[in-house]
Structure formats: structure tokens, C-alpha cells
Scaffold this active site. Structure first.
Site, PDB file in Angstrom:
ATOM      1  CG  ASP A   1      -1.988   1.321   1.158  1.00 19.04           C
ATOM      2  OD1 ASP A   1      -1.593   1.591   0.162  1.00 19.04           O
ATOM      3  OD2 ASP A   1      -2.419   1.822   2.759  1.00 19.04           O
TER       4      ASP A   1
ATOM      5  CG  ASP B   1      -0.500   5.880  -2.201  1.00 21.62           C
ATOM      6  OD1 ASP B   1       0.049   6.995  -1.507  1.00 21.62           O
ATOM      7  OD2 ASP B   1      -2.016   6.345  -1.272  1.00 21.62           O
TER       8      ASP B   1
END
Lengths: 178, 595
Positions: free
Chosen positions: B330, B332
């Protein structure tokens, strides 16, 4: 998971309460429980439909698939679940009233989080009744159920409408493509 | 649209004049007129109106630097609250118990434009040393609909100005144009669809009469995009998906048989930047989904975790640079890209700087997307041993592998179902914006110094449902998380200083010639020396700072403004890492400081 006797929690537990509730015909007897479900932010983790699931944080179990009894739900809500993200909602839990035979010190690292609001015994029972009547054992969430929950003009329920139509649409699509 | 009252609206100019007369009779007050129309020319030259702040990120290069210097190293000790204003928007909705404030105020000719978490826009008259609400536009956001699929809070990061309109977004997917003078909605258009798990939290970017919109929803199985709306016709000009369609370049980086690309994430919820010299929009792209089960989506998963250079006229992708291929963390890359020109060995280097969730700061050549330098800006990184000096890829990256494992012992995977990683999945650096001081060539990063624990759940196609989480696992917070403001010398690509803070930086940064402003979720707003990062001033707002500071001037006086109201992802999903913050109350308040 430890399940202490509910009596030890000093909760009044008339075994007939649920039976009584389901007799009341005029309005939905569990609407008080629905209000608690929203007010205590059960929705925040379990979602409006109770399926909980996945997520960015704690993994709230599905209340639709739960096998807990009314008594066990009352206990889970009152005491939370040690070692998990399920909060306790009873004022004084793990203090004046031991939960699972433990006070705060004994629970130590297993101590569950405190709910955002404390619930009276009556409200804990009401939310348990609501879970039993409307959530436990229900299949996939439906449009009708969603509209009944929100009873407002939000578009939150729209996807269930289309989902209900999906099997037909899919069948039509399949027929066309053949 | 909610008017305060017809009376308040009609009499606003009269009232304004009265205030000015009372304050000493400065007659230079201009009612909204052609001079207040925001044109592309003005957006290209914000330096010509130093007292205003007309871009979300202050300028197209996302510097968040103001040349105002009445408040400076010597005077900042006298900084005090000038006025405050309570806002609304903390109502619950969906899975959220309350909203928060993450917005950057816009300032133009003595008026501020701010938003609350549910997207209400407030125009505030800041003349005369106090704040008076001119109007409020309440878009009546569908809270249940949008709040149920907002992964990370009830947030709105602010407005943009164009012509005589205020341009804003709502969580439920709308782009709204509001008349600047009257507060009446001029028009609105649906851009994102919460039925698909799409919501909007970012501020629009205005480029050549277009509003550029990014979308959130990678935790709900969206296929991300960036969209341009023509503000004159209100029609869509282009929409570029951040995940290529079947057969398009990059689609070969999704190698599974489940069509994972169709729900592959790639959100774009942080406002990007723009380089007018090449007509290029530079925009960051978020994580792939499901977040933590990268075996579900073998391949590099372009253009997730990338910075994109887009042709502003057509939306066509000119170049990309991917930070974390086949991301299992995760991590990003939605963060803003800061555009900086510095002298290089063979002519000026045109850089795009990005501080990533993965803990590394990157400089890439924004003419072609090639790696220039990269370095860790957090204290602890465990997922990789470092970046390849040539390519900037994590050194363990193996292009022959379909599923990347990086430092396998800590990387979440189907064979490592519960593991601790650093940085944790909030970063690194999250959405709170960096700032750049062009005089000192220092770039300031608001840092989350973190580790957390990831539990993997194997994703299967039947678990992918509309409006339900699609994450392949989730984080928990067994470790304390702290923060810092970390400065990077852009000429050397080295860390120039780090000011550690007890809590993560959830607000972002403002740079002025001699100072750096930032905040803490425990309530403090602070000013640091721009060179040494030494703390020179601090004020406790009594709320949680979750938004960036900005500065403006009116009546010849400089002010610093900041929204205060802890919301966002932190107090729902990450609070266990900062137990002291549990006592911070929801709130919604604008603080304005002056000497």
C-alpha cells in the site's frame, strides 16, 4: 474466545424478551435497536448491513454469518472481545464489573478498546434483538433491506437495486450474445 | 446552496465598507469586478500577487512558498491569534463518526475560500483584521452514499478559482462551480461515481480553462483516472485511466487471468502540478488493489505507484516513473510532484520531486521521466535495502519475476501472512504537502516515521463486490508512530536536516523566505527556522492539526491561516499508534495568526 457467564456481568437477562418483542405487531419492535446500531456506530465497523468485512483497519466479523446467541451478543457488546478490535460498550466494564473474569489490570494487553459511547443495559439488549431479527442469518444485503435501514433519499441503496436486476440482465445479455 | 440570509448577502458590500471605515478608512477596497476574475494569465504568474494564494499548492510547481516576509525569523516570536472562525461539516456519514479538515485555504484580494470535510465552501472576508463570513455554499453531500466508501475519512482539501467562480469537489463525486460574489451554485457536474466506490477528496487543478479532477477508491476496487472538464462548456475534455485498458501500452504489466486490472486501483486523490513550458500535467498515482495480496495481480501493475506526465491538452500519457512495482505494501504515490529547476552539469535540470509513501524521496527528469536521484527520508526502511543507482528501482526488484518479494522476510505475501514493515502503510509521506524554498533550494517533507503490522488475506474474485473493501488484508498498529519535518537539499539530493516530532506530520508544510510552518495532530502550530529547522514559535490550537498552513496579506498585513480539525484516516484506522491522540476531539475551526 472466553465466554464468561452473563450473570457475572450483572445484566438482567429475561429469556423471554426476544419472544415478547416479536409479538408486537404495530411497529417494528427492533427499531430501538436499529437506532442503537447507528448511534453506537456499530455501522462504522460492521457496515449498515452487518457484513463487516475486510478493510483498512480491524476486520469486523460478519454479523449476518454470526452463530452467536442473543446472550452471547449481549456479552460481546457489553464486554467487547479481548485481544480484538471489538470495543466494549458497558460503562464500568473491566472496572466495577469484571468481564470474562478480568479487570483492566488482568486483561492488560488483551483489553479491548472502549466504545465511542456507553450503552445502557436496555440499549445493549435492543441492539442484540435487532441483530438477531434483522441481521443474523440474512443472506446478501438487499435493496428493500437497505431502504428500510436508511429510510432517506440517499443513493446509498442504489447498487442493491441494480444487483437485484443483475441475474435478469445477465440472462438477457447471454441470450443476445448467442 | 445555503444562504446565511438574504439580507446578509445583499448587504455584504455595505457591511464590508463599514468594516473598512471602522478600521481606519482605507479606500482601496474593490468589490468583485473584472479585476477579480481569475485568468490563466494570473494562474501562471502568482508571484505578481504575493499577498494572494490562488493555487491549492500556491503555484503550478507546487512549491507552497510565499515571498511574504513581515513574519520572519526575527518577528515570528510575536505571532498571535488574530481571529478564528468555527466551521461546520463534522457530521457523521457512512462508516465515519465525524468529518475533519484537510483543506488549504485560497486567498484572493482579502477574501478566503475554505471547505469543510463534507464539501461546504465558505467565503470569508478577512479585511480589517477580522474574519466575517460572506456566504456558505452547502452542496448537501449524500453522506451515507459517499461516507460508506470513503476509505480514509470525510475530507475535502479545498477549492480553486476560475473566472468569477469558485470550483470545488464533493465526496459524492461532483464538480461544483459557485458564483464568487453571491455564493449561488452556477452549475454542477457528476465526475465520479460512488456506486463504483469512487469519491473525490482533492482540490481541483485549473489548467487553461479546464478543471482537473482526481479520484479516490483503490481500496474499493476502482480503476483510477484523471479527468479534465471544460469550465466553459461543462463538458468532459478527456479522461485518462491510470490503468491501461486491454491492449494498451502497460496492460502487459497485469499478467493474471482474473482481469485484476479492471479493479486494480490507481487512485489520484492528491492535486497535481503543471509545467506550462511543455504543457505537461504531473500527477501522482496511488496503490494497486487488492493492497496487500500482490500475488492476485502478478506483473508490475502500471501505472499504480507512479508519477505520470500527461499532455494537458489531450490527457495522453507522455511518460511515467514507477516507484514500487507490484506493490505489496500500500505504498501509493499519489503525492504531489514539486517542479524545480536547478543548474546541472550540462544545462539546467528540470526535476519533478516526489516524497513517496515507501519512505524514499525521488527526483526525476520531468522532460522524460528518467530517474535522477533518490534517498530515504525516513529513519527506518525495512522493505528494501535501497534503490538501484541507475534506475531508482528497489535493488531487489527482479523484472523476470511476476510477483515481487523485495526483502522477503518482512514483505507481506501469501507465504508471509503476518509481518511488520517500515515504513508502515501510511508512509513515509502521505497526502500532506511538502514545500520548497527556491532561495535555499531546500525541500521540506512532512514525515510519518512509522512501522506497522500487516495481515494478508488471500483475495479471490468472489470477494470483489461493489462498494465493499478490496484490500487483501489490513494493517494494525502495535508500534508507536512519530514524525518529523525533514529537509532535503535539492542540489545534492541529501538530507539537510530533520526536526523530530512526537506525532506524525498529518498536516503538511508552508515555506517562506526564512521560515517553515507546520503542525501536529496534538494541536500545535509551529514555525521553524528555514535553515536550521530550529523551532522559533509554537501555539497550541487545542484541536488536531490535519491540514496545511498557508499565508496571505490583506490591508498590507501578513497573516498565516490553518484549518484545525482532526479527521481523515488517522483517528479511525491508525490511532492505536498514537494513543495520546485519542483524547483529541473532533472539531472544525479556522485559525488566523498575525504579528
Amino acid at each position: 474466545m472466553l465466554l464468561a457467564s452473563v450473570v457475572a456481568l450483572n445484566l438482567s437477562m429475561p429469556g423471554v424478551a426476544y419472544g415478547q418483542s416479536s409479538q408486537a405487531p404495530a411497529s417494528d419492535p427492533t427499531s430501538a435497536g436499529k437506532a442503537v446500531f447507528a448511534k453506537a456506530n456499530c455501522m462504522g465497523c460492521h457496515k449498515w448491513h452487518g457484513n463487516g468485512g475486510g478493510g483498512y483497519g480491524g476486520d469486523a466479523l460478519s454479523l449476518r454469518k454470526t452463530e452467536l446467541t442473543r446472550e452471547q451478543i449481549i456479552e460481546t457488546v457489553s464486554c467487547g472481545r479481548p485481544g480484538t478490535g471489538m470495543p466494549f460498550f458497558m460503562r464500568g466494564a473491566y472496572d466495577e464489573t469484571k468481564c470474562h473474569g478480568m479487570n483492566r489490570r488482568e486483561a492488560s494487553a488483551q483489553m479491548p478498546p472502549e466504545g465511542g459511547t456507553f450503552l445502557r443495559t436496555k440499549d445493549v439488549e435492543a441492539v442484540a434483538d435487532y441483530v438477531i431479527a434483522h441481521i443474523k442469518g440474512a443472506g446478501e444485503p438487499t435493496y428493500a433491506e437497505c431502504v428500510a435501514f436508511f429510510s432517506n433519499t440517499s443513493r446509498v441503496c442504489d447498487i442493491y437495486k441494480t444487483q437485484a436486476q443483475k441475474p435478469e440482465d445477465a440472462a438477457v445479455g447471454a441470450a443476445r450474445s448467442q | 446552496m445555503e444562504r446565511l440570509s438574504g439580507h446578509a448577502r445583499v448587504s455584504s458590500r455595505a457591511r464590508l465598507l463599514a468594516v473598512v471605515v471602522a478600521a481606519g478608512g482605507i479606500l482601496a477596497v474593490t468589490p468583485v469586478s473584472a479585476a477579480d476574475e481569475v485568468t490563466q494569465d494570473r494562474l501562471l504568474n502568482p508571484g505578481k500577487e504575493a499577498g494572494n494564494w490562488i493555487h491549492h499548492h500556491q503555484n503550478y510547481s507546487a512549491h507552497r512558498f510565499s515571498s511574504l516576509k513581515e513574519i520572519n525569523r526575527d518577528t515570528v516570536k510575536n505571532l498571535k491569534v488574530a481571529w478564528t472562525m468555527h466551521l461546520g461539516g463534522i457530521e457523521p456519514g457512512g462508516i465515519w463518526s465525524h468529518g475533519g479538515l484537510e483543506g488549504t485555504p485560497i486567498a484572493e484580494n482579502g477574501f478566503l475560500y475554505v471547505t469543510d470535510g463534507w464539501g461546504s465552501v465558505y467565503k470569508i472576508d478577512a479585511h480589517g483584521g477580522r474574519g466575517t463570513l460572506a456566504w456558505k455554499m452547502d452542496p448537501k453531500t449524500d453522506r451515507d452514499w459517499a461516507g460508506a466508501v470513503a476509505c480514509c475519512g470525510v475530507d475535502n482539501r479545498g477549492v480553486a478559482l476560475w473566472g468569477d467562480l469558485v470550483i470545488s469537489h464533493t465526496l459524492d463525486g461532483r464538480l461544483i462551480a459557485t458564483n464568487k460574489e453571491t455564493g449561488q451554485v452556477a452549475w454542477q457536474r457528476n465526475v465520479a461515481d460512488p456506486d463504483k466506490g469512487e469519491v473525490i477528496t482533492g482540490a481541483p487543478l485549473i489548467v487553461k480553462d479546464m478543471a482537473i479532477t482526481g479520484v479516490a477508491g483503490a481500496e474499493y476496487g476502482i480503476r483510477g483516472w484523471i479527468a479534465a472538464t471544460d469550465l466553459k462548456t461543462q463538458k468532459e475534455v478527456w479522461r485518462t485511466h491510470t490503468i491501461p485498458g486491454k491492449g494498451e501500452p502497460g496492460s502487459e504489466t497485469w499478467k493474471d487471468a482474473n482481469n485484476s486490472a479492471a479493479a486494480g486501483g490507481g487512485s489520484t486523490w492528491v492535486t497535481g502540478s503543471y509545467d506550462p513550458s511543455t504543457d505537461t500535467i504531473v500527477w501522482g498515482v496511488g496503490n494497486p488493489g487488492p493492497d496487500w495480496d500482490n500475488a492476485y495481480r502478478p506483473g508490475d501493475n502500471l501505472y499504480t505507484d507512479s508519477s505520470l506526465g500527461l499532455d494537458a491538452t489531450t490527457g495522453k500519457i507522455k511518460w511515467h516513473y514507477q516507484h514500487t512495482p507490484n506493490d505489496p505494501y500500500d505504498y501509493d504515490s499519489v503525492a504531489e510532484n514539486v517542479l524545480v529547476d536547478i543548474p546541472g552539469p550540462s544545462g539546467p535540470l528540470k526535476l519533478a520531486l516526489e516524497a513517496d509513501r515507501n519512505g524514499f524521496a525521488y527526483a526525476i527528469d520531468r522532460s522524460n521521466g528518467k530517474f535522477v536521484w533518490g534517498l530515504p527520508f525516513v529513519k527506518k526502511v525495512t522493505w528494501t535495502k535501497g534503490l538501484d543507482a541507475e534506475t531508482g528501482k528497489p535493488i531487489e526488484y527482479d523484472s523476470s519475476k511476476q510477483v515481487q518479494t523485495y526483502v522477503a522476510s518482512v514483505t507481506p505475501s501469501r507465504t508471509n501472512m503476518e509481518t511488520d514493515i517500515c515504513p508502515g502503510n501510511m508512509g513515509g509521506k502521505n497526502w500532506p504537502p511538502t514545500a520548497y524554498n527556491p532561495d535555499l533550494k531546500l525541500w521540506y517533507i512532512p514525515v510519518i516515521e512509522s512501522c506497522n503490522r500487516i495481515k494478508v488475506e488471500v483475495a479471490t474474485p468472489d470477494k470483489l463486490k461493489p462498494r465493499e473493501f478490496w484490500t487483501g488484508g489490513g494493517p494494525s498498529q502495535p508500534f508507536t508512530i512519530t514524525g518529523s519535518v525533514t529537509a532535503i537539499d535539492v542540489t545534492t539530493g541529501k538530507v539537510a536536516g530533520k526536526m523530530e516530532t512526537p506525532f506524525p506530520n498529518l498536516g503538511g508544510i508552508l515555506a517562506t523566505p526564512e521560515l517553515v510552518f507546520s503542525g501536529q495532530p496534538s494541536g500545535e502550530v509551529m514555525a521553524l527556522d528555514a535553515k536550521t529547522l530550529q523551532k522559533l514559535w509554537e501555539f497550541n490550537t487545542g484541536g488536531g492539526v490535519n491540514a496545511p498552513p498557508m499565508t496571505f496579506s490583506v490591508d498590507g498585513k501578513q497573516y498565516v491561516a490553518i484549518l484545525v480539525g482532526l479527521g481523515g484516516a488517522w483517528d479511525k484506522w491508525f490511532i492505536d499508534a498514537t494513543p495520546e491522540l485519542k483524547k483529541i476531539q473532533p472539531g472544525s475551526m479556522l485559525y488566523v495568526f498575525a504579528l
